[in-house]
Design a protein around this motif. Structure first.
Motif: not given
Length: 326
Positions: A161-165, A180-189, A200-202
């Protein structure tokens, strides 16, 4: 590449001006939609698609922060998460008509470490998950019985889930605010399998983690479903077909990715974006239609019209909600 016979049908059903960063949407039971305009700090209403529609999008409210995702927790009661500041607001639309003042209640001010609230979903009645793309974690929000208040705690934090730094790749959401460049972004059940899926975008990954259906807490380690697509934003899932439709935002494309890690590598497909379609510039989120037969067949997508660089088409179009029929 998709063939002409397999290509989904795209239709623009609502537009806002150029340089509106449409981030997320929710489709109501009557077919109308709520849409967040991130860089304008606004929430908009769009009518249900109809050939004889005479009314366009209507401003619902202006918010203090940057509105991101929307969750409908009960019929016509929706929760909007925002960043800068990190908040959760409740919108009661049960007696609302377009153009009238809206009933909004501040439900939660997140702790200071909530750095970049992004996608969200309903995990169970009264339980909302909110991805934090800057802190690299997912928050769990438990609503009070009346839905007017909430408490937040960290639901899951993981390296995936970490973003880019890299400061050169920071994302500028407005002229004054960046993350920062996004880490975890969308989430669905995924209710049928008791899994939560997230992008996880990064790391350019699509991931799932199991959860306990009684406690709603995560079980075991997250599992990478697929790696290698620019999963920069949100998605919708068809649990019947076992597939997710993932937006890539800055790549102006849409992928279908199997939910089963065992087949995702073989069956992941680019279904929109080759060649680039001017109607699908900057896709950021997706929601299924609410009419009979829509699930798995008709979905709605927010786009920013190419507002967010890089835009490989070289075009800027009005931001839009696009209907896709698969």
């Amino acid at each position: 590449m998709t063939t002409e016979n397999s290509r989904p049908k795209l239709t623009t059903v609502a537009t806002l001006p150029e340089h509106y960063f449409l981030e997320n949407l929710a489709v109501r039971a009557d077919g109308s939609m709520l849409v967040t305009a991130l860089n304008r700090r606004e929430l908009w209403w769009a009518p249900a698609p109809a050939e004889d529609a005479t009314i366009g999008a209507v401003l619902v409210d202006r918010l203090e922060g940057l509105p991101m995702s929307i969750v409908e927790a009960e019929p016509d009661v929706l929760y909007v998460s925002s960043m800068a500041p990190a908040t959760l607001d409740r919108f009661d639309l049960r007696a609302w008509t377009p153009g009238a003042p809206v009933n909004r209640t501040r439900v939660l001010n997140f702790a200071s470490q909530a750095a970049g609230l992004n996608g969200s979903c309903l995990l169970a009645p009264g339980v909302i998950l909110v991805a934090d793309c800057a802190a690299g974690l997912i928050w769990r929000v438990d609503l009070s019985d009346d839905g007017m208040a909430g408490t937040a705690k960290v639901w899951l934090k993981h390296d995936s889930m970490a973003p880019g730094l890299d400061p050169e790749r920071a994302v500028h959401l407005t002229q004054t605010f960046s993350i920062p460049y996004p880490g975890v972004n969308g989430v669905r059940t995924a209710e049928k399998s008791n899994h939560v899926y997230f992008t996880g975008s990064w790391e350019q990954i699509f991931v799932r983690v199991a959860f306990d259906p009684d406690t709603h807490e995560p079980v075991g380690e997250p599992e990478v479903v697929f790696k290698g697509i620019h999963a920069v934003d949100d998605f919708c899932m068809d649990e019947n077909k076992g597939v997710a439709y993932i937006t890539t935002h800055i790549d102006n494309s849409l992928y279908s990715v199997p939910l089963d890690p065992g087949v995702a590598a073989k069956e992941t497909k680019l279904i929109v974006g080759d060649p680039i379609d001017d109607r699908f510039l900057g896709p950021s989120s997706a929601a299924w239609g609410r009419q009979e037969g829509d699930y798995g067949r008709v979905a709605y997508f927010t786009t920013d019209g190419g507002h967010t660089p890089p835009n490989n088409s070289g075009l800027i179009r009005p931001s839009a909600v696009v209907r896709i029929e698969f």
